[in-house]
Design a protein around this motif. Structure first.
Motif, mmCIF file in Angstrom:
data_model
loop_
_atom_site.group_PDB
_atom_site.id
_atom_site.type_symbol
_atom_site.label_atom_id
_atom_site.label_comp_id
_atom_site.label_asym_id
_atom_site.label_seq_id
_atom_site.Cartn_x
_atom_site.Cartn_y
_atom_site.Cartn_z
ATOM 1 N N LEU A 85 38.522 62.434 44.252
ATOM 2 C CA LEU A 85 39.752 62.309 45.031
ATOM 3 C C LEU A 85 39.797 60.904 45.610
ATOM 4 O O LEU A 85 38.769 60.372 46.012
ATOM 5 N N SER A 86 40.985 60.313 45.678
ATOM 6 C CA SER A 86 41.111 58.966 46.229
ATOM 7 C C SER A 86 41.607 59.014 47.668
ATOM 8 O O SER A 86 42.665 59.578 47.958
ATOM 9 N N LEU A 87 40.829 58.404 48.571
ATOM 10 C CA LEU A 87 41.255 58.274 49.961
ATOM 11 C C LEU A 87 42.122 57.040 50.164
ATOM 12 O O LEU A 87 43.082 57.060 50.929
ATOM 13 N N ALA A 88 41.780 55.947 49.486
ATOM 14 C CA ALA A 88 42.529 54.698 49.684
ATOM 15 C C ALA A 88 42.210 53.696 48.583
ATOM 16 O O ALA A 88 41.131 53.731 47.985
ATOM 17 N N GLN A 89 43.177 52.821 48.331
ATOM 18 C CA GLN A 89 42.936 51.614 47.534
ATOM 19 C C GLN A 89 42.503 50.500 48.488
ATOM 20 O O GLN A 89 43.021 50.397 49.601
ATOM 21 N N ILE A 90 41.585 49.677 48.027
ATOM 22 C CA ILE A 90 41.177 48.504 48.793
ATOM 23 C C ILE A 90 41.461 47.272 47.943
ATOM 24 O O ILE A 90 40.810 47.056 46.922
ATOM 25 N N LYS A 91 42.466 46.504 48.350
ATOM 26 C CA LYS A 91 42.769 45.271 47.624
ATOM 27 C C LYS A 91 41.874 44.168 48.170
ATOM 28 O O LYS A 91 41.981 43.796 49.340
ATOM 29 N N VAL A 92 40.969 43.686 47.309
ATOM 30 C CA VAL A 92 39.937 42.733 47.730
ATOM 31 C C VAL A 92 40.228 41.370 47.099
ATOM 32 O O VAL A 92 39.873 41.114 45.947
ATOM 33 N N PRO A 93 40.881 40.471 47.830
ATOM 34 C CA PRO A 93 41.165 39.146 47.282
ATOM 35 C C PRO A 93 39.913 38.270 47.331
ATOM 36 O O PRO A 93 39.019 38.490 48.152
ATOM 37 N N PRO A 127 36.996 42.664 38.552
ATOM 38 C CA PRO A 127 37.623 41.416 39.010
ATOM 39 C C PRO A 127 38.480 40.799 37.899
ATOM 40 O O PRO A 127 38.056 40.744 36.738
ATOM 41 N N SER A 128 39.672 40.350 38.275
ATOM 42 C CA SER A 128 40.600 39.829 37.258
ATOM 43 C C SER A 128 41.692 39.020 37.942
ATOM 44 O O SER A 128 41.945 39.170 39.139
ATOM 45 N N SER A 129 42.363 38.193 37.146
ATOM 46 C CA SER A 129 43.529 37.473 37.668
ATOM 47 C C SER A 129 44.694 38.430 37.876
ATOM 48 O O SER A 129 45.635 38.137 38.609
ATOM 49 N N ASN A 130 44.635 39.577 37.192
ATOM 50 C CA ASN A 130 45.644 40.626 37.369
ATOM 51 C C ASN A 130 44.914 41.974 37.472
ATOM 52 O O ASN A 130 44.910 42.772 36.533
ATOM 53 N N PRO A 131 44.257 42.230 38.617
ATOM 54 C CA PRO A 131 43.380 43.401 38.730
ATOM 55 C C PRO A 131 44.134 44.727 38.671
ATOM 56 O O PRO A 131 45.282 44.825 39.098
ATOM 57 N N GLU A 132 43.469 45.739 38.127
ATOM 58 C CA GLU A 132 44.031 47.080 38.041
ATOM 59 C C GLU A 132 43.196 48.044 38.881
ATOM 60 O O GLU A 132 42.011 47.811 39.133
ATOM 61 N N VAL A 133 43.841 49.122 39.296
ATOM 62 C CA VAL A 133 43.165 50.136 40.099
ATOM 63 C C VAL A 133 42.243 50.950 39.193
ATOM 64 O O VAL A 133 42.664 51.394 38.121
ATOM 65 N N PRO A 134 40.986 51.148 39.588
ATOM 66 C CA PRO A 134 40.103 51.976 38.766
ATOM 67 C C PRO A 134 40.604 53.419 38.707
ATOM 68 O O PRO A 134 41.050 53.966 39.713
ATOM 69 N N ASN A 178 35.361 34.555 42.203
ATOM 70 C CA ASN A 178 36.326 33.941 41.277
ATOM 71 C C ASN A 178 37.659 34.675 41.175
ATOM 72 O O ASN A 178 38.688 34.051 40.928
ATOM 73 N N TYR A 179 37.645 35.984 41.325
ATOM 74 C CA TYR A 179 38.859 36.759 41.056
ATOM 75 C C TYR A 179 39.106 37.798 42.150
ATOM 76 O O TYR A 179 38.196 38.186 42.881
#
Length: 204
Positions: A123-131, A105-112, A78-79
């Motif tokens: 530590l963060s290696l990467a963001q994964i934008k999952v549409p 999941p959101s219509s306007n998702p934020e990074v955890p 859904n999101y």
């Protein structure tokens, strides 16, 4: 209380001593390979993402990944969602691991956000934008030292901070001098105007 080590003999050393030692020498981060590139790069694969080989130090503990690690990523129906691929130190479970930190999941998702407390450090290696539809997008975050960064000596960071402090002090002094004017040497017949105390006038 004072601590010292490491010596041969009856003294035993464990997790606390070794992590304290390395945490005081190195900043947390990932290693640099022979090509001067950061290791543990995150790439897309058929089932989700894969993390390359590499080494990391995190709060004095280490992670060594000697083969490509595949991590499945499932889309929300859904999101859209934003996940993070992280290195997580968990002192409770005595483990350092590469994991996916799922976003909401959101219509306007934020990074955890990253967890950083006395039990867990991430530590963060990467963001994964999952549409919900379409291709995933990977945003490399290894280069951001506030999120990950490269393994580097702590004294180098302290040295840079010291130089930055000296530079700030000089800039403040320089700006103050500019505001009140500079002492000069005047070689002329007439009396100089707007002379700063300490200037020299040589009458010809």
């Amino acid at each position: 209380m004072e601590y010292s080590g490491f010596f041969n003999g009856d003294q035993e050393y464990g997790q606390d001593e070794f992590s304290r030692y390395f945490d005081n020498i190195y900043e947390s981060g990932v290693s640099i390979n022979e090509d001067n590139n950061m290791t543990l790069q995150v790439n897309k694969c058929d089932s989700g993402v894969q993390v390359d080989k590499g080494f990391s130090i995190i709060k004095g503990f280490y992670l060594y990944n000697d083969s490509i690690k595949n991590i499945g990523i499932l889309k929300d129906s859904n999101y859209d969602r934003i996940d993070r691929v992280i290195i997580r130190l968990n002192l409770n479970s005595k483990k350092v691991s590469i994991d996916v930190k799922k976003g909401i999941p959101s219509s306007n998702p934020e990074v955890p956000s990253l967890q950083r407390d006395n039990l867990v450090y991430e530590l963060s290696l990467a963001q994964i934008k999952v549409p919900k539809n379409g291709e995933m997008v990977i945003v490399d975050e290894r280069y951001k030292k506030e999120l990950c960064g490269a393994i580097r000596p702590k004294n180098l960071t302290e040295f840079n901070s010291m130089i930055e402090g000296f530079t700030n002090q000089f800039n403040k002094w320089f700006e103050a001098q500019q505001a009140k004017g500079w002492r000069n040497v005047f070689i002329q017949n007439t009396t100089p105007e707007k002379v700063v105390p300490g200037s020299i006038w040589i009458q010809i």
